[in-house]
Design a protein around this motif. Structure first.
Motif, PDB file in Angstrom:
ATOM      1  N   SER A 150      11.381   0.707  39.745  1.00  0.00           N
ATOM      2  CA  SER A 150      11.849   0.082  38.505  1.00  0.00           C
ATOM      3  C   SER A 150      13.168   0.706  38.067  1.00  0.00           C
ATOM      4  CB  SER A 150      10.802   0.221  37.406  1.00  0.00           C
ATOM      5  OG  SER A 150      10.523   1.577  37.120  1.00  0.00           O
ATOM      6  N   THR A 151      13.976  -0.110  37.426  1.00  0.00           N
ATOM      7  CA  THR A 151      15.312   0.324  36.996  1.00  0.00           C
ATOM      8  C   THR A 151      15.541  -0.031  35.536  1.00  0.00           C
ATOM      9  OG1 THR A 151      16.351  -1.764  37.653  1.00  0.00           O
ATOM     10  CG2 THR A 151      16.202  -0.029  39.336  1.00  0.00           C
ATOM     11  N   ALA A 152      16.561   0.590  34.959  1.00  0.00           N
ATOM     12  CA  ALA A 152      16.978   0.269  33.596  1.00  0.00           C
ATOM     13  C   ALA A 152      18.477   0.487  33.499  1.00  0.00           C
ATOM     14  CB  ALA A 152      16.240   1.150  32.586  1.00  0.00           C
ATOM     15  N   LYS A 153      19.203  -0.551  33.097  1.00  0.00           N
ATOM     16  CA  LYS A 153      20.653  -0.486  32.936  1.00  0.00           C
ATOM     17  C   LYS A 153      21.360  -0.011  34.214  1.00  0.00           C
ATOM     18  CE  LYS A 153      20.362   0.311  27.950  1.00  0.00           C
ATOM     19  NZ  LYS A 153      20.712   1.202  26.819  1.00  0.00           N
ATOM     20  N   GLY A 154      20.904  -0.559  35.361  1.00  0.00           N
ATOM     21  CA  GLY A 154      21.555  -0.270  36.629  1.00  0.00           C
ATOM     22  C   GLY A 154      21.241   1.085  37.227  1.00  0.00           C
ATOM     23  N   ARG A 155      20.205   1.771  36.717  1.00  0.00           N
ATOM     24  CA  ARG A 155      19.845   3.077  37.228  1.00  0.00           C
ATOM     25  C   ARG A 155      18.341   3.141  37.457  1.00  0.00           C
ATOM     26  NH1 ARG A 155      21.644   7.941  38.145  1.00  0.00           N
ATOM     27  NH2 ARG A 155      20.137   9.658  38.013  1.00  0.00           N
ATOM     28  N   VAL A 156      17.934   3.940  38.467  1.00  0.00           N
ATOM     29  CA  VAL A 156      16.511   4.088  38.744  1.00  0.00           C
ATOM     30  C   VAL A 156      15.805   4.685  37.529  1.00  0.00           C
ATOM     31  CG1 VAL A 156      16.799   6.393  39.768  1.00  0.00           C
ATOM     32  CG2 VAL A 156      14.797   5.016  40.346  1.00  0.00           C
ATOM     33  N   ARG A 157      14.618   4.155  37.257  1.00  0.00           N
ATOM     34  CA  ARG A 157      13.810   4.668  36.153  1.00  0.00           C
ATOM     35  C   ARG A 157      12.541   5.342  36.653  1.00  0.00           C
ATOM     36  NH1 ARG A 157       9.486   3.687  33.108  1.00  0.00           N
ATOM     37  NH2 ARG A 157       8.859   1.948  34.431  1.00  0.00           N
ATOM     38  N   ALA A 158      11.854   4.654  37.605  1.00  0.00           N
ATOM     39  CA  ALA A 158      10.581   5.191  38.064  1.00  0.00           C
ATOM     40  C   ALA A 158      10.186   4.576  39.397  1.00  0.00           C
ATOM     41  CB  ALA A 158       9.481   4.941  37.029  1.00  0.00           C
ATOM     42  N   VAL A 159       9.301   5.257  40.079  1.00  0.00           N
ATOM     43  CA  VAL A 159       8.629   4.724  41.255  1.00  0.00           C
ATOM     44  C   VAL A 159       7.279   4.198  40.785  1.00  0.00           C
ATOM     45  CG1 VAL A 159       7.563   5.291  43.469  1.00  0.00           C
ATOM     46  CG2 VAL A 159       9.776   6.276  42.869  1.00  0.00           C
ATOM     47  N   GLU A 160       7.063   2.912  40.960  1.00  0.00           N
ATOM     48  CA  GLU A 160       5.804   2.307  40.537  1.00  0.00           C
ATOM     49  C   GLU A 160       4.787   2.420  41.668  1.00  0.00           C
ATOM     50  OE1 GLU A 160       5.523   1.288  37.501  1.00  0.00           O
ATOM     51  OE2 GLU A 160       7.658   1.352  36.953  1.00  0.00           O
ATOM     52  N   THR A 161       3.602   2.914  41.360  1.00  0.00           N
ATOM     53  CA  THR A 161       2.554   3.087  42.365  1.00  0.00           C
ATOM     54  C   THR A 161       1.253   2.497  41.870  1.00  0.00           C
ATOM     55  OG1 THR A 161       1.518   5.182  41.677  1.00  0.00           O
ATOM     56  CG2 THR A 161       3.648   5.335  42.813  1.00  0.00           C
ATOM     57  N   THR A 162       0.276   2.401  42.755  1.00  0.00           N
ATOM     58  CA  THR A 162      -1.038   1.880  42.380  1.00  0.00           C
ATOM     59  C   THR A 162      -1.770   2.814  41.424  1.00  0.00           C
ATOM     60  OG1 THR A 162      -1.954   2.895  44.376  1.00  0.00           O
ATOM     61  CG2 THR A 162      -1.311   0.569  44.519  1.00  0.00           C
ATOM     62  N   ALA A 163      -1.296   4.073  41.314  1.00  0.00           N
ATOM     63  CA  ALA A 163      -1.904   5.032  40.388  1.00  0.00           C
ATOM     64  C   ALA A 163      -1.023   5.273  39.168  1.00  0.00           C
ATOM     65  CB  ALA A 163      -2.175   6.347  41.117  1.00  0.00           C
ATOM     66  N   GLY A 164      -0.075   4.374  38.947  1.00  0.00           N
ATOM     67  CA  GLY A 164       0.800   4.518  37.793  1.00  0.00           C
ATOM     68  C   GLY A 164       2.200   4.940  38.177  1.00  0.00           C
ATOM     69  N   PRO A 165       3.156   4.860  37.250  1.00  0.00           N
ATOM     70  CA  PRO A 165       4.555   5.157  37.557  1.00  0.00           C
ATOM     71  C   PRO A 165       4.828   6.658  37.628  1.00  0.00           C
ATOM     72  CG  PRO A 165       4.327   4.574  35.249  1.00  0.00           C
ATOM     73  CD  PRO A 165       2.977   4.365  35.862  1.00  0.00           C
ATOM     74  N   ILE A 166       5.852   6.996  38.439  1.00  0.00           N
ATOM     75  CA  ILE A 166       6.379   8.355  38.484  1.00  0.00           C
ATOM     76  C   ILE A 166       7.830   8.270  38.026  1.00  0.00           C
ATOM     77  CG2 ILE A 166       6.874  10.364  39.922  1.00  0.00           C
ATOM     78  CD1 ILE A 166       4.746   9.344  41.895  1.00  0.00           C
ATOM     79  N   THR A 167       8.112   8.756  36.853  1.00  0.00           N
ATOM     80  CA  THR A 167       9.476   8.743  36.341  1.00  0.00           C
ATOM     81  C   THR A 167      10.313   9.743  37.133  1.00  0.00           C
ATOM     82  OG1 THR A 167       8.645   8.217  34.143  1.00  0.00           O
ATOM     83  CG2 THR A 167      10.897   9.044  34.283  1.00  0.00           C
ATOM     84  N   CYS A 168      11.519   9.343  37.543  1.00  0.00           N
ATOM     85  CA  CYS A 168      12.328  10.223  38.390  1.00  0.00           C
ATOM     86  C   CYS A 168      13.812   9.998  38.123  1.00  0.00           C
ATOM     87  CB  CYS A 168      12.024   9.990  39.863  1.00  0.00           C
ATOM     88  SG  CYS A 168      12.229   8.286  40.416  1.00  0.00           S
ATOM     89  N   GLY A 169      14.604  11.011  38.469  1.00  0.00           N
ATOM     90  CA  GLY A 169      16.043  10.907  38.333  1.00  0.00           C
ATOM     91  C   GLY A 169      16.704  10.285  39.541  1.00  0.00           C
ATOM     92  N   ALA A 170      16.026  10.361  40.693  1.00  0.00           N
ATOM     93  CA  ALA A 170      16.536   9.767  41.930  1.00  0.00           C
ATOM     94  C   ALA A 170      15.345   9.466  42.825  1.00  0.00           C
ATOM     95  CB  ALA A 170      17.512  10.708  42.631  1.00  0.00           C
TER      96      ALA A 170
END
Length: 403
Positions: free
Chosen positions: A170-190
């Motif tokens: 998932s992204t927001a304003k042209g930048r990565v926001r999180a890795v979406e998984t079956t156990a919920g999202p992992i917010t990350c900088g890259a």
């Protein structure tokens, strides 16, 4: 409590694990590796584990040299990865392919008697014309490499999530926001997409077509057959000289006293994943290609009699990803800040994986250029995996090695 990290690596094969280890060593912060299955269960599980250098570029040669040194260090420091630096040998079954081999392949030409001596009798002199020994080749056991890298990653402070499939980035304003998984999202900088045959689906959802085509390959292993542990990796050529292109090339190596072998077949299901969904597990793939490998192994038994003694066979499928110019795809995904890709193993991910991982880790943490492997270097030339395969076949037809 929020689930977050500095950098997420998607994919627990040798390439993804090698990158994760190098990111930790480079001081990249909190590194998280997310794998849909267990580590080394995808294409790595079907890896031949041979170490060579087939690309005509200095950057790839440097990556191959780095990889050999990296594996040697793992073995020396106590990780049993089956590392051996006993070279690899192309063996010619007949005169015609022998002449092609010595004209095309660099290395030391060997007589039939020398082939028998180097293989400790596994390839009798009466059955071959000769061979070419490449002394700087070697081998490892790919699944053991994955296990060793996962252990090092954890020991270095990395977090490893297995059986946690990634569904999207998932992204927001042209930048990565999180890795979406079956156990919920992992917010990350890259995030780095290093998911092998599954990578294309993730980058496509970000608006970028990854010019890499997954092509099925398979490997077969046997029970112990008293095969000498000093056997170099063998490429048996000219087994089917009456077939187009010389037929299927068979590679053979020793593993735990038995044989491990495979080949790059052209029959179904080689292209079954082209522009098609990749199954959750590669062991769901059809076995027609294995039947082709067994057929070629039957012919190979005339050169290497131990191939006729196969029993209690075990099978693994892989889907190495090929690029139009047979070079890797490493670097930023265009259009989305903070997303990178490590892809395009070209059926040599074990050889080049540690070098590629170090190169991308250096790029992310220090800005080291990666122009030669940029994922967007083809522009808009390719929009389907079939186009990638067609371009690769055209390039191969322009320079076909003996088989």
């Amino acid at each position: 409590m929020a689930d977050r990290c500095d950098i997420a690596v998607i994919g627990g094969g040798v390439m993804g694990l090698a990158l994760a280890v190098h990111l930790l060593e480079a001081g990249a912060g909190d590194v998280r590796l997310v794998e849909r299955d267990t580590v080394g269960e995808g294409t790595t599980a079907a890896g031949g584990g041979f170490l060579g250098d087939w690309a005509p570029y200095e950057q790839e040669s440097a990556a191959a040299r780095y990889g050999r040194a990296f594996y040697a260090r793992l073995q020396e420091e106590g990780d049993d990865i089956g590392y051996r630096s006993d070279g690899m040998m192309y063996v010619a079954a007949g005169e015609a392919v022998w002449q092609e081999l010595i004209a095309w392949q660099t290395g030391t030409p060997l007589s039939a008697a020398e082939v028998e001596r180097v293989t400790d009798g596994a390839v009798p002199a009466d059955n071959v014309r000769g061979g070419v020994l490449i002394s700087d080749g070697g081998q490892v056991h790919a699944p053991k490499v994955a296990t060793a890298l996962a252990k090092r990653f954890r020991a270095g402070g990395g977090r490893l999530d297995t059986r946690r499939p990634v569904t999207a980035i998932s992204t927001a304003k042209g930048r990565v926001r999180a890795v979406e998984t079956t156990a919920g999202p992992i917010t990350c900088g890259a995030v780095v997409v290093a998911a092998g045959a599954w990578s294309g689906a993730l980058t496509r959802d970000l608006g970028f077509f990854l010019p890499a085509a997954p092509q099925v390959t398979s490997r077969v292993s046997t029970e112990p057959l008293d095969i000498p542990g000093t056997l170099p990796l063998l490429f048996l050529t000219g087994l089917t000289s009456d077939e187009p292109g010389g037929g299927t090339l068979l590679w053979v190596r020793e593993h735990e006293g038995g044989l491990l072998w495979g080949g790059t077949y052209a029959t179904f299901p080689r292209d079954v994943l082209i522009d098609a969904p990749v199954p959750d597990r590669l062991d769901e793939l059809p076995i027609d290609g294995v039947l082709e490998i067994l057929r070629i192994a039957g012919l190979g038994a005339l050169v290497m009699p131990a191939l006729a003694r196969r029993s209690r066979l075990r099978i693994k499928h892989g889907a190495p990803c090929h690029t139009p110019d047979s070079r890797a795809l490493i670097g930023p995904v265009p259009g989305v800040e903070g997303v990178y890709v490590l892809a395009g193993d070209n059926e040599a991910g074990i050889t080049y994986g540690p070098g590629y991982g170090k190169a991308l880790a250096d790029h992310i943490t220090r800005g080291t250029p990666l122009d030669q492997w940029r994922p967007d270097r083809f522009g808009d030339r390719f929009t389907t995996q079939r186009q990638v395969v067609d371009a690769l076949k055209a390039a191969e037809a322009a320079s076909v090695p003996p088989a």
